[in-house]
Design a protein around this motif. Structure first.
Motif, PDB file in Angstrom:
ATOM      1  N   GLU A 143       0.815  -1.209   0.000  1.00  0.00           N
ATOM      2  CA  GLU A 143       0.000   0.000   0.000  1.00  0.00           C
ATOM      3  C   GLU A 143       0.850   1.261   0.000  1.00  0.00           C
ATOM      4  O   GLU A 143       0.491   2.265  -0.614  1.00  0.00           O
ATOM      5  CB  GLU A 143      -0.908  -0.024   1.231  1.00  0.00           C
ATOM      6  N   ARG A 144       2.030   1.161   0.651  1.00  0.00           N
ATOM      7  CA  ARG A 144       2.853   2.370   0.802  1.00  0.00           C
ATOM      8  C   ARG A 144       3.657   2.675  -0.449  1.00  0.00           C
ATOM      9  O   ARG A 144       4.247   3.751  -0.553  1.00  0.00           O
ATOM     10  CB  ARG A 144       3.817   2.193   1.969  1.00  0.00           C
ATOM     11  N   ALA A 145       3.712   1.770  -1.347  1.00  0.00           N
ATOM     12  CA  ALA A 145       4.575   1.957  -2.513  1.00  0.00           C
ATOM     13  C   ALA A 145       4.099   3.139  -3.341  1.00  0.00           C
ATOM     14  O   ALA A 145       2.902   3.320  -3.568  1.00  0.00           O
ATOM     15  CB  ALA A 145       4.577   0.685  -3.361  1.00  0.00           C
TER      16      ALA A 145
ATOM     17  N   PHE B  50      -6.367   2.282 -10.351  1.00  0.00           N
ATOM     18  CA  PHE B  50      -5.465   2.010  -9.237  1.00  0.00           C
ATOM     19  C   PHE B  50      -4.488   3.173  -9.015  1.00  0.00           C
ATOM     20  O   PHE B  50      -4.144   3.521  -7.883  1.00  0.00           O
ATOM     21  CB  PHE B  50      -4.718   0.715  -9.528  1.00  0.00           C
ATOM     22  N   ALA B  51      -4.047   3.762 -10.117  1.00  0.00           N
ATOM     23  CA  ALA B  51      -3.042   4.830 -10.010  1.00  0.00           C
ATOM     24  C   ALA B  51      -3.657   6.067  -9.360  1.00  0.00           C
ATOM     25  O   ALA B  51      -4.801   6.406  -9.575  1.00  0.00           O
ATOM     26  CB  ALA B  51      -2.519   5.178 -11.403  1.00  0.00           C
TER      27      ALA B  51
ATOM     28  N   ARG C  11       0.894   7.787  -6.696  1.00  0.00           N
ATOM     29  CA  ARG C  11       1.283   6.418  -7.030  1.00  0.00           C
ATOM     30  C   ARG C  11       1.410   6.298  -8.550  1.00  0.00           C
ATOM     31  O   ARG C  11       0.462   6.565  -9.276  1.00  0.00           O
ATOM     32  CB  ARG C  11       0.231   5.455  -6.512  1.00  0.00           C
ATOM     33  N   ARG C  12       2.582   5.921  -8.965  1.00  0.00           N
ATOM     34  CA  ARG C  12       2.827   5.743 -10.390  1.00  0.00           C
ATOM     35  C   ARG C  12       2.885   4.252 -10.716  1.00  0.00           C
ATOM     36  O   ARG C  12       3.122   3.437  -9.827  1.00  0.00           O
ATOM     37  CB  ARG C  12       4.138   6.400 -10.799  1.00  0.00           C
TER      38      ARG C  12
ATOM     39  N   ARG D 164       1.133   7.916 -15.060  1.00  0.00           N
ATOM     40  CA  ARG D 164       2.435   8.575 -15.186  1.00  0.00           C
ATOM     41  C   ARG D 164       3.557   7.544 -15.236  1.00  0.00           C
ATOM     42  O   ARG D 164       4.623   7.742 -14.675  1.00  0.00           O
ATOM     43  CB  ARG D 164       2.647   9.566 -14.029  1.00  0.00           C
ATOM     44  N   GLY D 165       3.277   6.472 -15.871  1.00  0.00           N
ATOM     45  CA  GLY D 165       4.274   5.415 -15.982  1.00  0.00           C
ATOM     46  C   GLY D 165       4.644   5.167 -17.426  1.00  0.00           C
ATOM     47  O   GLY D 165       4.335   5.959 -18.329  1.00  0.00           O
ATOM     48  N   VAL D 166       5.271   4.016 -17.661  1.00  0.00           N
ATOM     49  CA  VAL D 166       5.750   3.688 -18.994  1.00  0.00           C
ATOM     50  C   VAL D 166       5.463   2.200 -19.249  1.00  0.00           C
ATOM     51  O   VAL D 166       5.486   1.400 -18.330  1.00  0.00           O
ATOM     52  CB  VAL D 166       7.265   3.994 -19.121  1.00  0.00           C
ATOM     53  N   LEU D 167       5.180   1.925 -20.491  1.00  0.00           N
ATOM     54  CA  LEU D 167       4.954   0.531 -20.879  1.00  0.00           C
ATOM     55  C   LEU D 167       6.109   0.073 -21.752  1.00  0.00           C
ATOM     56  O   LEU D 167       6.449   0.728 -22.744  1.00  0.00           O
ATOM     57  CB  LEU D 167       3.648   0.404 -21.670  1.00  0.00           C
ATOM     58  N   VAL D 168       6.723  -1.038 -21.363  1.00  0.00           N
ATOM     59  CA  VAL D 168       7.802  -1.630 -22.156  1.00  0.00           C
ATOM     60  C   VAL D 168       7.355  -3.029 -22.576  1.00  0.00           C
ATOM     61  O   VAL D 168       6.869  -3.804 -21.749  1.00  0.00           O
ATOM     62  CB  VAL D 168       9.106  -1.713 -21.333  1.00  0.00           C
ATOM     63  N   ILE D 169       7.514  -3.296 -23.835  1.00  0.00           N
ATOM     64  CA  ILE D 169       7.112  -4.617 -24.348  1.00  0.00           C
ATOM     65  C   ILE D 169       8.374  -5.407 -24.666  1.00  0.00           C
ATOM     66  O   ILE D 169       9.248  -4.929 -25.409  1.00  0.00           O
ATOM     67  CB  ILE D 169       6.227  -4.479 -25.599  1.00  0.00           C
ATOM     68  N   ALA D 170       8.463  -6.594 -24.095  1.00  0.00           N
ATOM     69  CA  ALA D 170       9.661  -7.424 -24.276  1.00  0.00           C
ATOM     70  C   ALA D 170       9.279  -8.766 -24.858  1.00  0.00           C
ATOM     71  O   ALA D 170       8.187  -9.263 -24.620  1.00  0.00           O
ATOM     72  CB  ALA D 170      10.359  -7.617 -22.934  1.00  0.00           C
TER      73      ALA D 170
END
Lengths: 301, 419
Positions: free
Chosen positions: A182-184, A204-205, A209-210, A276-282
């Motif tokens: 929760e604190r993250a 959720f964001a 929280r990012r 406010r995050g990023v998506l990386v596809i691997a």
């Protein structure tokens, strides 16, 4: 024809892997302080310590203008923003998808996902963050490299295709509401992202929280034709679903699948952007470094 | 009502292969199994919220369904479907009853002694029971001097089995050697039947008169033939009341010429001539035959009266009818009076004496030597089924699934090519 038995996969901690991770994390931390990123002559950042100056980097559109280094601009140092240690020492939650579908692929997606999880944890530790690693029913709080080593040993041999995976309890979803995380302030979800709807992540964001998402897909998921002849019949089966689906690898059906995959990933990209995050596809089977690198480069935006 | 049966039911076991083929086809159609985590994407991509489409995808493709259907129908055709009920009910069996004089001879047996015709009838009815030939499928046929007589019944009328009805004429066996016919006689004729069945009463030698020589007769005593004076009365001519005088006179003259006595009520008769006019309205008119015509009064004969019409009566107000009807041993006259003096006497006499000759029944007491000396055991053979008709019926029934199987096979090929 593949076996009718659902695939299983265990994470293998290859020899020298922790050294590769440590090297990558150190390199990432050092690059964060490179002259190209920081103004020449600025003092070395204090890596640890709350609120301390941690360095500068190039301004990117969208950065908080309160962090803009006007002095550096006046000195002709270019458009820079100040970095503070409390930006980087925020609590992180790294959630590794250990559901049964992560066993798909050759090599399985779970291997690269696990490697990426450990790499992200190492980077977080290098940046002074407290990292909480969750995978299935396993949970580790990492504060040092030794914690990371213990967590890596714990993950060695960890299977993602047990009954818990089939029941869907080992995926990312259950951790989204876990009090332990929760604190993250920064979440990094690593998995195939098929068991969580992007819209849930969007809800959720929060402002504090990012969320980043590292999507690991198998060859057969990125390009189905690579595992069958055009026009051939294929029965698609999901380890987490009892009933499969028979399709023919015709151009029309492949195009429709491609469209569905693009839409799915677009929804994820939009959701993590709102967080406010990023998506990386691997692609499963790749080395973890280039994908972790792309994540590091993207997460500043 | 007919039920379905199969001539080759063991072929139906092949039907059990169909589920295996279906399972194998599904399995082979499934192709390679590929594990993926993106099944939800595949569902979204290829099953756009249409459950019927989903079912169609899960089922076999149409060409395989058509091929399996063709296979099933082909197996059915191989098994040879046929209608059991139709076979069981089947067409009529015609029992050709021999009523020649020898059939009224007695055969040895437990008392009371029975005639050959009664024994043959008993065997014929047993055959019906054994071959499941119900009463509705039985037809009885016999030949007499006045032609053939047919009747659909469980058994022929009792009078057919007695001499009072008259002795029958010889049976044209060759004409009735056809499928589903049964010869009911005392012994086989010279030529055995090809298609017809046969019921023979069997016979033992029956000594007795074998020829009528007028006052004398030829008698076979079981060992030799003797000529001896006639024993017992011959069958005579019986003349009923209220006959036209001209016809009664002519009948007496005819009998005298043939050596036939005039019989009383209780005597054995070879011919009875009676009037039917007692209870019927009488009308004026004109009777006419071949070469003669005369005024007459007559009753209108009821329609459907059993017999063959002879000559003609034309009423004054127009309606026409026969002057007489006849069958073996019996003549029924419609005429009640006749002004024969106005007719050509020769033509009149020839016409009526020809009728008397035709209607005269043979004397049952005189039986040929061949028939009296007959020996043989009872014999029962059902008729041979007409293979062409039965096989045609079965073929027609089997042709339907075979044709459908061929059509489905073609459809399957077409669908497979157009995939």
């Amino acid at each position: 024809m593949e076996s009718d038995q659902a695939p299983t996969a265990r994470f293998r901690l290859h020899s020298g892997f922790l050294e590769r991770v440590a090297h990558f994390a150190a390199h990432a931390a050092a690059r964060r302080r490179t002259p190209t990123e920081d103004s020449p002559g600025s003092r070395a950042p204090s890596v640890h310590g709350s609120g301390e100056f941690a360095g500068r980097r190039r301004y990117r559109p969208g950065d908080d203008l309160r962090a803009f280094d006007w002095e550096a601009l006046a000195r002709g140092g270019g458009e820079l923003v100040r970095l503070r240690s409390n930006d980087s020492s925020e609590p992180w939650a790294v959630v590794l998808d250990a559901s049964a579908s992560m066993a798909v692929g050759d090599p399985p997606k779970f291997q690269l996902a696990g490697e990426l999880a450990l790499a992200v944890c190492a980077v977080g530790l290098e940046w002074g963050c407290e990292v909480r690693l969750a995978a299935g029913e396993r949970f580790h709080v990492l504060r040092s490299r030794s914690d990371l080593a213990r967590a890596a040993e714990d993950l060695d041999g960890f299977s993602c295709a047990g009954p818990e995976g089939i029941e869907g309890q080992a995926g990312i979803g259950p951790w989204l509401s876990s009090p332990a995380l929760e604190r993250a302030r920064r979440w990094i979800a690593i998995g195939d992202l098929f068991d969580v709807e992007p819209s849930i992540v969007g809800r959720f964001a929060t402002a504090r929280r990012r969320l980043d998402a590292l999507c690991v897909l198998a060859d057969v998921e990125l390009s189905p034709l690579s595992h069958g002849q055009s026009g051939a019949s294929v029965e698609w089966r999901d380890p987490e679903q009892p009933v499969g689906l028979t399709t023919q690898l015709t151009g029309a059906e492949l195009a429709r699948y491609g469209t569905a995959l693009s839409q799915h990933l677009s929804h994820w990209r939009a959701s993590v952007a709102r967080a406010r995050g990023v998506l990386v596809i691997a692609r499963a089977g790749d080395a973890f470094e280039p994908h972790a690198e792309r994540w590091i480069r993207g997460r500043g935006r | 009502m007919s039920a379905l049966a199969f001539a080759q039911p063991h072929f139906l076991w092949l039907l059990s292969l169909l589920p295996l083929l279906w399972w194998h086809a599904r399995r082979s159609r499934r192709g390679a199994t590929q594990w993926t985590g993106a099944l939800s994407l595949w569902r979204r991509a290829v099953l756009p919220s249409d459950s019927s489409d989903a079912r169609r995808r899960d089922s076999l493709p149409r060409y395989m369904q058509a091929a399996l259907g063709a296979l099933a129908l082909g197996i059915l055709a191989l098994a040879g479907p046929e209608r059991v009920g139709a076979k069981a009910q089947g067409p009529q069996w015609v029992f050709v009853l021999d009523r020649s004089p020898s059939m009224f001879l007695e055969v040895e047996g437990p008392a009371p002694r029975v005639t050959r015709i009664a024994r043959a009838m008993q065997l014929a009815l047993e055959l019906c029971q054994r071959e499941n030939v119900g009463p509705e499928r039985r037809e009885w046929l016999t030949f007499a001097a006045d032609g053939e007589h047919r009747m659909r019944a469980e058994r022929p009328p009792d009078e057919w089995l007695a001499t009072e009805w008259g002795i029958g004429a010889s049976t044209p066996w060759g004409q009735v050697d056809t499928p589903r016919h049964v010869w009911v006689s005392d012994c086989s004729p010279a030529i055995a039947p090809v298609w017809a069945g046969r019921v023979h009463s069997g016979a033992v030698p029956a000594p007795g008169a074998i020829a009528d020589l007028g006052e004398m007769e030829l008698f076979w005593d079981g060992a030799q033939v003797l000529e001896r004076p006639r024993v017992g009365a011959r069958a005579g001519l019986f003349l009923g009341a209220e006959l036209p005088e001209a016809i009664a006179t002519l009948a007496r003259l005819w009998a005298d010429g043939r050596g036939i006595s005039i019989a009383s009520e209780s005597d054995r008769r070879c011919l009875s001539i009676e009037s039917v006019a007692t209870n019927l309205p009488i009308v004026e008119g004109r009777a006419q035959g071949v070469g003669w015509s005369a005024p007459a009064r007559a009753a209108c004969l009821p329609r459907g009266d059993d017999g063959i019409p002879w000559s003609e009566f034309v009423a004054a107000d127009g309606p026409r009818g026969p002057a007489a009807i006849w069958r073996s041993g019996k003549i029924k006259l419609a005429l009640t009076s006749l002004a024969a003096e106005e007719a050509d006497p020769a033509a009149f006499a020839l016409c009526w004496s020809e009728l008397f000759d035709r209607a005269r029944a043979p004397d049952g007491a005189v039986v040929s030597y061949g028939e009296r000396a007959l020996q043989g055991a009872p014999r029962v053979e059902p008729p041979r089924a007409p293979p062409s008709a039965d096989s045609r019926e079965a073929t027609e029934l089997a042709a339907l699934p075979a044709l459908l199987a061929a059509a489905l096979a073609l459809l399957s090929l077409h669908l497979a090519r157009s995939r």
